[in-house]
Enzyme design. Structure first.
Site, short mmCIF file in Angstrom:
data_model
loop_
_atom_site.label_atom_id
_atom_site.label_comp_id
_atom_site.label_asym_id
_atom_site.label_seq_id
_atom_site.Cartn_x
_atom_site.Cartn_y
_atom_site.Cartn_z
CG ASP A 4 -2.15 -0.83 1.08
OD1 ASP A 4 -2.80 -0.73 0.02
OD2 ASP A 4 -2.47 -1.59 2.01
CD GLU B 171 -4.26 12.13 1.26
OE1 GLU B 171 -4.55 13.25 0.85
OE2 GLU B 171 -5.06 11.16 1.23
CG ASP B 172 -3.27 6.95 3.90
OD1 ASP B 172 -4.07 7.87 4.13
OD2 ASP B 172 -3.50 6.03 3.10
NE ARG C 183 -0.84 2.12 3.93
CZ ARG C 183 -1.34 3.20 3.34
NH1 ARG C 183 -2.62 3.45 3.43
NH2 ARG C 183 -0.56 4.03 2.67
NE ARG D 106 -6.98 1.38 7.87
CZ ARG D 106 -6.54 1.29 6.64
NH1 ARG D 106 -5.65 2.15 6.18
NH2 ARG D 106 -7.00 0.33 5.85
CG HIS E 48 -8.65 7.45 5.00
ND1 HIS E 48 -7.96 6.83 3.98
CD2 HIS E 48 -8.04 7.05 6.15
CE1 HIS E 48 -6.98 6.09 4.48
NE2 HIS E 48 -7.02 6.20 5.79
CB CYS F 2 -4.55 8.13 -0.97
SG CYS F 2 -5.54 7.28 -2.12
C1 CIR Z 1 -5.45 1.12 2.73
O1 CIR Z 1 -6.47 0.47 3.01
O2 CIR Z 1 -4.74 1.63 3.59
C2 CIR Z 1 -5.09 1.28 1.27
N1 CIR Z 1 -5.40 0.10 0.55
C3 CIR Z 1 -5.80 2.47 0.67
C4 CIR Z 1 -5.39 3.77 1.29
C5 CIR Z 1 -6.05 4.93 0.64
N2 CIR Z 1 -5.59 6.14 1.24
C6 CIR Z 1 -6.25 7.28 1.21
O3 CIR Z 1 -7.36 7.34 0.73
N3 CIR Z 1 -5.69 8.33 1.78
#
Ligand code: CIR
Length: 253
Positions: free
Chosen positions: A61, A66-67, A86, A131, A161, A248
């Site tokens: 991932d 962005e996360d 992650r 999260r 999110h 993201c």
């Molecule tokens: C997750 O579930 O963490 C990733 N597959 C997708 C993250 C998407 N992030 C975002 O929208 N900021």
């Protein structure tokens, strides 16, 4: 806010092993790469100089950069992502950001994903989601209040999110899904409400007065056109299959 830079990361060949709740099937890697290249080109077109990191081994991932951080003009807050798989994405993002900003790290038990953080001017909405917890939100808030920011926590009942459902499309205008349309914290904004069948289009990105929206959402497109900004549609179908989208795939600052 005018952005000059973005940090992104190429998807790895193992991208299908990432976390997803989608039932759209596994992503096609080659197609995802084409969509990713078009995304970079679009950020360039909007005036950004884009750093493209290599895929991060063992972190399928990790291209959802962005996360891993929240970047303000004054500081980069390195997150503690809510998903255990992650957490190891964070050091390489911190390394890339340290060339641009002083970094501050969110500490456990606080967790936060950048996808829950929406900056509108000097106010920050922080979604409390699966999260992002209260402790993480508070640590982010404390890291930025000294720079003149205010913040509000907002519970996220639907979607992964906060920014899966709510995004700024102008200085005082939000694009949002129906579930957030009447939220008191958002009442001071002009609100464009997305029709339920186009909820995914809530993940639209405003970059230097250009709107970048996912392709295939004609009703939302029509609504956004009325804002009079250049509107770019991008196909992000392969990232959608992994619960990701336009916001993201980059950190913009
Ligand atoms: C997750 O579930 O963490 C990733 N597959 C997708 C993250 C998407 N992030 C975002 O929208 N900021």
């Amino acid at each position: 806010m005018t952005f000059t830079h973005a940090i992104t990361r190429r998807p790895g060949k193992d991208m299908a092993a990432g976390i997803t709740t989608s039932t759209l099937g596994p992503p096609d890697y080659n197609q995802a790469m084409k969509q990713f290249d078009a995304y970079i080109e679009t950020l360039n077109h909007c005036g950004l100089s884009v750093t493209v990191l290599d895929p991060l081994d063992g972190y399928p991932d990790a291209h959802f950069v962005e996360d891993a951080a929240v970047v303000t003009p004054d500081v980069a807050v390195i997150t503690n992502p809510g998903a255990v798989s992650r957490k190891g994405e964070v050091p390489s993002i911190a390394a890339a950001l340290q060339h641009f900003r002083k970094t501050v790290w969110v500490q456990p038990p606080g967790t936060i994903d950048g996808g829950d953080v929406l900056m509108v001017g000097r106010h920050i909405f922080i979604g409390l989601s699966e999260r992002t917890n209260q402790n993480g939100a508070r640590q982010l808030g404390e890291a930025v209040t000294g720079f003149g920011y205010t913040w509000t926590p907002v519970p996220v009942a639907a979607g992964l999110h906060f920014k899966s459902s709510v995004n700024a499309v102008g200085d005082d205008t939000l694009l949002l899904t129906r579930s957030f349309a009447d939220h008191p914290a958002l009442a001071g904004f002009h609100r464009i409400v997305i029709s339920p069948q186009e909820a995914y289009a809530g993940n639209t990105l405003l970059v230097n007065d250009h709107l970048i929206m996912p392709a295939g959402f004609p009703d939302t497109r029509q609504k956004l056109k009325s804002l009079g900004k250049p509107l770019i549609e991008l196909d992000v179908s392969e990232f959608r299959k992994m619960d990701g989208g336009l916001t993201c795939l980059s950190l913009r600052f």
